[in-house]
Write a protein that holds these residues in place. Sequence first.
Motif, PDB file in Angstrom:
ATOM      1  N   ASN A  61      35.974  40.515  28.970  1.00 55.34           N
ATOM      2  CA  ASN A  61      37.218  40.838  29.664  1.00 55.34           C
ATOM      3  C   ASN A  61      37.195  40.286  31.088  1.00 55.34           C
ATOM      4  OD1 ASN A  61      39.637  42.025  30.532  1.00 55.34           O
ATOM      5  ND2 ASN A  61      38.634  43.946  31.007  1.00 55.34           N
ATOM      6  N   ILE A  62      36.090  40.487  31.784  1.00 58.94           N
ATOM      7  CA  ILE A  62      35.967  39.983  33.153  1.00 58.94           C
ATOM      8  C   ILE A  62      36.044  38.460  33.158  1.00 58.94           C
ATOM      9  CG2 ILE A  62      34.379  39.751  35.104  1.00 58.94           C
ATOM     10  CD1 ILE A  62      33.446  42.645  34.457  1.00 58.94           C
ATOM     11  N   GLU A  63      35.338  37.831  32.236  1.00 60.81           N
ATOM     12  CA  GLU A  63      35.342  36.362  32.174  1.00 60.81           C
ATOM     13  C   GLU A  63      36.746  35.811  31.937  1.00 60.81           C
ATOM     14  OE1 GLU A  63      33.008  32.778  29.866  1.00 60.81           O
ATOM     15  OE2 GLU A  63      33.179  34.713  28.878  1.00 60.81           O
ATOM     16  N   ASN A  64      37.482  36.432  31.034  1.00 60.98           N
ATOM     17  CA  ASN A  64      38.813  35.937  30.676  1.00 60.98           C
ATOM     18  C   ASN A  64      39.893  36.302  31.681  1.00 60.98           C
ATOM     19  OD1 ASN A  64      37.934  34.744  28.266  1.00 60.98           O
ATOM     20  ND2 ASN A  64      38.160  36.667  27.159  1.00 60.98           N
ATOM     21  N   ASN A  65      39.800  37.463  32.291  1.00 64.15           N
ATOM     22  CA  ASN A  65      40.887  37.953  33.131  1.00 64.15           C
ATOM     23  C   ASN A  65      40.586  37.963  34.630  1.00 64.15           C
ATOM     24  OD1 ASN A  65      42.664  38.600  30.913  1.00 64.15           O
ATOM     25  ND2 ASN A  65      41.185  40.201  30.427  1.00 64.15           N
ATOM     26  N   PHE A  66      39.307  37.872  34.975  1.00 68.25           N
ATOM     27  CA  PHE A  66      38.915  37.916  36.380  1.00 68.25           C
ATOM     28  C   PHE A  66      37.829  36.878  36.647  1.00 68.25           C
ATOM     29  CE2 PHE A  66      40.279  42.100  35.020  1.00 68.25           C
ATOM     30  CZ  PHE A  66      41.235  42.412  35.968  1.00 68.25           C
ATOM     31  N   PRO A  67      38.163  35.599  36.514  1.00 65.73           N
ATOM     32  CA  PRO A  67      37.140  34.558  36.654  1.00 65.73           C
ATOM     33  C   PRO A  67      36.441  34.578  38.015  1.00 65.73           C
ATOM     34  CG  PRO A  67      39.330  33.589  36.571  1.00 65.73           C
ATOM     35  CD  PRO A  67      39.484  35.039  36.264  1.00 65.73           C
ATOM     36  N   GLU A  68      37.157  34.970  39.066  1.00 63.45           N
ATOM     37  CA  GLU A  68      36.532  35.037  40.386  1.00 63.45           C
ATOM     38  C   GLU A  68      35.448  36.109  40.426  1.00 63.45           C
ATOM     39  OE1 GLU A  68      39.851  37.978  40.325  1.00 63.45           O
ATOM     40  OE2 GLU A  68      39.639  35.924  39.631  1.00 63.45           O
ATOM     41  N   LEU A  69      35.666  37.178  39.712  1.00 65.41           N
ATOM     42  CA  LEU A  69      34.660  38.246  39.626  1.00 65.41           C
ATOM     43  C   LEU A  69      33.521  37.835  38.704  1.00 65.41           C
ATOM     44  CD1 LEU A  69      33.736  41.086  40.327  1.00 65.41           C
ATOM     45  CD2 LEU A  69      35.180  41.934  38.467  1.00 65.41           C
ATOM     46  N   TYR A  70      33.842  37.148  37.650  1.00 65.42           N
ATOM     47  CA  TYR A  70      32.819  36.705  36.700  1.00 65.42           C
ATOM     48  C   TYR A  70      31.783  35.819  37.395  1.00 65.42           C
ATOM     49  CZ  TYR A  70      30.687  34.943  32.439  1.00 65.42           C
ATOM     50  OH  TYR A  70      29.778  34.616  31.458  1.00 65.42           O
ATOM     51  N   ARG A  71      32.231  34.975  38.296  1.00 64.47           N
ATOM     52  CA  ARG A  71      31.297  34.116  39.035  1.00 64.47           C
ATOM     53  C   ARG A  71      30.332  34.941  39.884  1.00 64.47           C
ATOM     54  NH1 ARG A  71      35.987  30.986  39.151  1.00 64.47           N
ATOM     55  NH2 ARG A  71      36.678  31.825  41.127  1.00 64.47           N
ATOM     56  N   GLU A 120      25.374  36.937  41.002  1.00 69.15           N
ATOM     57  CA  GLU A 120      24.884  37.393  42.299  1.00 69.15           C
ATOM     58  C   GLU A 120      24.553  38.880  42.290  1.00 69.15           C
ATOM     59  OE1 GLU A 120      28.020  36.429  44.970  1.00 69.15           O
ATOM     60  OE2 GLU A 120      27.986  34.319  44.434  1.00 69.15           O
ATOM     61  N   ASN A 121      24.897  39.564  41.233  1.00 64.32           N
ATOM     62  CA  ASN A 121      24.687  40.996  41.144  1.00 64.32           C
ATOM     63  C   ASN A 121      23.180  41.287  41.075  1.00 64.32           C
ATOM     64  OD1 ASN A 121      24.729  43.714  40.592  1.00 64.32           O
ATOM     65  ND2 ASN A 121      26.067  43.561  38.821  1.00 64.32           N
ATOM     66  N   LYS A 180      31.357  48.191  35.507  1.00 68.60           N
ATOM     67  CA  LYS A 180      32.594  48.971  35.635  1.00 68.60           C
ATOM     68  C   LYS A 180      32.969  49.152  37.103  1.00 68.60           C
ATOM     69  CE  LYS A 180      32.178  51.592  31.354  1.00 68.60           C
ATOM     70  NZ  LYS A 180      31.962  52.946  30.785  1.00 68.60           N
ATOM     71  N   LYS A 181      31.974  49.418  37.932  1.00 67.90           N
ATOM     72  CA  LYS A 181      32.243  49.587  39.358  1.00 67.90           C
ATOM     73  C   LYS A 181      32.739  48.283  39.978  1.00 67.90           C
ATOM     74  CE  LYS A 181      30.217  51.096  43.719  1.00 67.90           C
ATOM     75  NZ  LYS A 181      31.238  50.430  44.439  1.00 67.90           N
ATOM     76  N   LEU A 182      32.117  47.172  39.628  1.00 64.75           N
ATOM     77  CA  LEU A 182      32.583  45.880  40.140  1.00 64.75           C
ATOM     78  C   LEU A 182      34.044  45.633  39.768  1.00 64.75           C
ATOM     79  CD1 LEU A 182      29.572  43.529  39.379  1.00 64.75           C
ATOM     80  CD2 LEU A 182      30.451  44.130  41.633  1.00 64.75           C
ATOM     81  N   LEU A 183      34.387  45.937  38.530  1.00 61.09           N
ATOM     82  CA  LEU A 183      35.760  45.738  38.077  1.00 61.09           C
ATOM     83  C   LEU A 183      36.718  46.691  38.799  1.00 61.09           C
ATOM     84  CD1 LEU A 183      37.752  44.261  36.323  1.00 61.09           C
ATOM     85  CD2 LEU A 183      37.174  45.824  34.447  1.00 61.09           C
ATOM     86  N   ARG A 184      36.335  47.953  38.930  1.00 58.53           N
ATOM     87  CA  ARG A 184      37.180  48.912  39.658  1.00 58.53           C
ATOM     88  C   ARG A 184      37.400  48.458  41.097  1.00 58.53           C
ATOM     89  NH1 ARG A 184      33.989  52.857  37.135  1.00 58.53           N
ATOM     90  NH2 ARG A 184      32.763  53.073  39.034  1.00 58.53           N
ATOM     91  N   ASP A 185      36.334  48.015  41.749  1.00 57.19           N
ATOM     92  CA  ASP A 185      36.448  47.543  43.133  1.00 57.19           C
ATOM     93  C   ASP A 185      37.368  46.333  43.225  1.00 57.19           C
ATOM     94  OD1 ASP A 185      34.698  49.555  43.808  1.00 57.19           O
ATOM     95  OD2 ASP A 185      32.974  48.221  44.134  1.00 57.19           O
ATOM     96  N   GLN A 186      37.242  45.441  42.258  1.00 52.86           N
ATOM     97  CA  GLN A 186      38.087  44.241  42.233  1.00 52.86           C
ATOM     98  C   GLN A 186      39.560  44.636  42.067  1.00 52.86           C
ATOM     99  OE1 GLN A 186      37.085  41.179  42.748  1.00 52.86           O
ATOM    100  NE2 GLN A 186      38.823  39.968  42.098  1.00 52.86           N
ATOM    101  N   LEU A 187      39.822  45.539  41.152  1.00 51.30           N
ATOM    102  CA  LEU A 187      41.205  45.983  40.930  1.00 51.30           C
ATOM    103  C   LEU A 187      41.768  46.687  42.158  1.00 51.30           C
ATOM    104  CD1 LEU A 187      40.849  47.278  37.266  1.00 51.30           C
ATOM    105  CD2 LEU A 187      42.044  45.206  38.031  1.00 51.30           C
TER     106      LEU A 187
END
Length: 70
Positions: free
Chosen positions: A17-27, A31-32, A57-64
């Motif tokens: 989901n992150i790769e497809n919908n949030f490529p900037e986060l996926y990159r 670094e995590n 999940k936290k990374l995604l929540r923070d991104q959103l």
Amino acid sequence: MRNLQSLLREILQLTTNIENNFPELYRKLDENPITIPSESSPKIDKKILQDYLESLKKLLRDQLEEHRMK
């Protein structure tokens, strides 16, 4: 606690989901710090996978949340 298979499945679904919908986060996943083992052959168990899932999940929540603020 969930079994190993369900944790792996959820991690895969979330990273896809992150790769497809949030490529900037996926990159940023490379670094995590949780993805970089400090040992040459780290032991991976349910606790480690659960922690990793929660960090994703936290990374995604923070991104959103960041995008809502803009």
